[in-house]
Design a protein around this motif. Sequence first.
Motif, PDB file in Angstrom:
ATOM      1  N   ARG A   1      -2.784   6.772   8.265  1.00  0.00           N
ATOM      2  CA  ARG A   1      -3.868   5.833   8.323  1.00  0.00           C
ATOM      3  C   ARG A   1      -4.638   5.700   9.860  1.00  0.00           C
ATOM      4  O   ARG A   1      -5.699   5.516   9.647  1.00  0.00           O
ATOM      5  CB  ARG A   1      -3.379   4.561   7.797  1.00  0.00           C
TER       6      ARG A   1
ATOM      7  N   GLU B   1      -7.263  -3.585   5.583  1.00  0.00           N
ATOM      8  CA  GLU B   1      -6.280  -2.588   5.680  1.00  0.00           C
ATOM      9  C   GLU B   1      -5.377  -2.834   6.620  1.00  0.00           C
ATOM     10  O   GLU B   1      -3.867  -2.794   6.298  1.00  0.00           O
ATOM     11  CB  GLU B   1      -6.739  -1.197   5.606  1.00  0.00           C
TER      12      GLU B   1
ATOM     13  N   ASP C   1     -13.239  -3.483   5.956  1.00  0.00           N
ATOM     14  CA  ASP C   1     -12.438  -2.691   5.288  1.00  0.00           C
ATOM     15  C   ASP C   1     -11.041  -2.302   5.971  1.00  0.00           C
ATOM     16  O   ASP C   1     -10.113  -2.711   5.587  1.00  0.00           O
ATOM     17  CB  ASP C   1     -13.082  -1.518   4.820  1.00  0.00           C
TER      18      ASP C   1
ATOM     19  N   GLN D   1       0.883  -1.209  -0.018  1.00  0.00           N
ATOM     20  CA  GLN D   1      -0.116   0.091   0.047  1.00  0.00           C
ATOM     21  C   GLN D   1       0.813   1.243   0.022  1.00  0.00           C
ATOM     22  O   GLN D   1       0.460   2.360  -0.604  1.00  0.00           O
ATOM     23  CB  GLN D   1      -0.644  -0.124   1.288  1.00  0.00           C
TER      24      GLN D   1
END
Length: 185
Positions: free
Chosen positions: A165, A64, A60, A9
């Motif tokens: 994040r 991640e 989700d 990512q």
Amino acid sequence: MWAYQKRLQYPVNIRKKDLKMAKTILTQYGGPAGELAAAWQYLNQRYTMPDDRGKALLTDIGSEELAHVEIISTMLYQLMKDATIEELKAAGLDTHYAQFGRDLFPTDANGVPFTMAYIKTSGNPISNLESNMAAEQRARDTYEHLMDLTNDPDILGPLSFLRQREIVHYQRFKELRNYYLDNLK
């Protein structure tokens, strides 16, 4: 169902071996505020969310977090690549080597193995979301502490990305918690 892409990512390209930094970053691999704990917690809690909105968000973010485990693993591998046994000993990683060789193993920075006891769940969606918000704050704090320990831009880049994040995840959990507070009776 997940679609796995064979790229990180956030790109990790650490050019300089730093075993002491690797030892501290281990906490985000297998520590109580680490990525593995977050992934398990969120993916576990998703089943008891009261609606598809909550289930989707936890799926989700939990997914991640697994991608973040890969980033941390890549960082650790690159930071420790080609280390001699003498270098491992000097960095305090000799006990890790004795038990696991050159493989990664989820522990915290002190060598305490990952445990499912880190996972917080209550069966109450509001309590779970507030626990998740706190988990994201603790992870953000840890990333900031790790960033204080280095000036290497190759390490700071991924740590900064991961820290950001955590902030986004906190906001998403807070939005869902507020939605449930307004709509669940």
